[in-house]
Design a protein around this motif. Structure first.
Motif, PDB file in Angstrom:
ATOM      1  N   GLU A   1      39.436  41.912  33.640  1.00 20.56           N
ATOM      2  CA  GLU A   1      38.823  40.964  32.794  1.00 20.56           C
ATOM      3  C   GLU A   1      37.549  41.818  32.071  1.00 20.56           C
ATOM      4  N   ARG A   2      36.925  42.521  33.145  1.00 22.37           N
ATOM      5  CA  ARG A   2      35.679  43.311  32.681  1.00 22.37           C
ATOM      6  C   ARG A   2      35.995  44.539  31.659  1.00 22.37           C
TER       7      ARG A   2
ATOM      8  N   GLU B   1      39.248  40.288  38.239  1.00 24.14           N
ATOM      9  CA  GLU B   1      37.769  40.678  37.802  1.00 24.14           C
ATOM     10  C   GLU B   1      37.850  41.679  37.168  1.00 24.14           C
ATOM     11  N   ARG B   2      38.012  43.002  37.683  1.00 23.54           N
ATOM     12  CA  ARG B   2      38.031  44.367  36.968  1.00 23.54           C
ATOM     13  C   ARG B   2      38.738  44.247  35.733  1.00 23.54           C
TER      14      ARG B   2
ATOM     15  N   ASP C   1      35.960  50.681  37.227  1.00 24.33           N
ATOM     16  CA  ASP C   1      36.731  49.464  37.225  1.00 24.33           C
ATOM     17  C   ASP C   1      37.963  49.922  36.685  1.00 24.33           C
TER      18      ASP C   1
END
Length: 300
Positions: A52-53, A49-50, A6
């Motif tokens: 947030e991860r 998305e990445r 990520d």
């Protein structure tokens, strides 16, 4: 610091189309912004998305424009661990082979492009003002067996990295590829454009004549600006045989020239350039309907 997939991908996004900025220290209000500018929703959502991860916060997505987040903590983390992300200053981090490949994929998703000139030229390219960064990209590609070429654009402080040649494009598809949907399709189109270079001329005369007609209808192109019929091949021997059989079956006068395209690839072309010879080729149905229409328009 350990870099996972990520973070490697976020880093590549920021080097390519991203930004890690703050407003001038002289301003009373402090602003620290991290984001990705891109029109492609697949890339924007992937960035979101990445992000947030990694940091547990969801950046704001403006479809077709950008995905960004204000955060002093994340700004400082990125600057302290990776340095500047400005276009002419970013550097590719040290990564293992697996992470290097996903970094490259992300970088080319943003900065790369694919060009296909049917049966003549297929290449992947990327432009950047950062020559050192592109040299790192070139070295990373080489570790995957992909040969690339780096040139400075004439009269401009922009550098261009090229990848061409069937084996290099196959390796790029296998090891790097595109997540960007349109670029993925374009790369597949480039690979599909490679042809069998040795044309399978039959020995039987009847079959050979039919093959010559079919081959001409498939490959012959008429240039509308001068009425010349042209057939292109990477291998000269194909055109030598074609020249001989066009003379045998249709008494056509042709000539063969060696050519070099803009990236230095050598190829050959057979020309039918005399007006009476072009007319003879049309009368013998050696052009497909599209090329015949060009001929009729040219005659007008």
């Amino acid at each position: 610091m350990k870099i996972n997939e990520d973070l490697a991908i976020i880093h590549a996004y920021l080097c390519a189309d991203g930004y890690v900025t703050r407003n001038p220290p002289t301003q009373k209000h402090k602003s620290y912004r991290i984001g990705l500018r891109n029109t492609n929703i697949v890339l924007l959502r992937d960035f979101q998305e990445r992000f947030e991860r990694i940091w547990g916060v969801k950046p704001h997505l403006q479809e077709g424009q950008r995905c960004s987040k204000n955060s002093k903590q994340i700004y400082e983390f990125l600057n302290q661990n990776f340095g500047s992300f400005y276009s002419w200053e970013w550097r590719m981090p040290r990564l293992n082979k697996k992470l290097s490949r996903v970094w490259l994929r992300t970088y080319f998703d943003c900065e790369g492009w694919v060009s296909v000139e049917r049966h003549k030229s297929r290449l992947i390219g990327a432009d950047c003002v950062n020559s050192f960064g592109l040299k790192q990209v070139k070295e990373a590609l080489a570790k995957n067996g992909i040969v690339s070429h780096l040139k400075k654009k004439s009269g401009r402080e922009i550098f261009r990295l090229y990848i061409y040649g069937k084996e290099n494009l196959i390796k790029f598809k296998k090891y790097i590829d595109f997540n960007h949907p349109q670029k993925n399709v374009k790369l597949q189109e480039a690979l599909a454009d490679y042809v069998i270079y040795d044309w399978p001329f039959p020995d039987n005369k009847t079959k050979l004549k039919k093959f010559i007609k079919s081959l001409m209808r498939q490959k012959a192109r008429l240039r509308g600006d001068n009425g010349v019929i042209r057939v292109i091949s990477k291998k000269k021997k194909n055109l030598i045989i074609l020249k001989r059989e066009l003379a045998t079956f249709f008494m056509l006068e042709t000539r063969i020239n060696g050519m070099v395209n803009g990236i230095g690839t050598r190829y050959y072309q057979l020309d039918i350039n005399k007006r009476q010879e072009v007319k003879k080729a049309v009368e013998n149905n050696l052009l497909n309907k599209v090329e015949e229409k060009k001929w009729l328009n040219f005659r007008k």
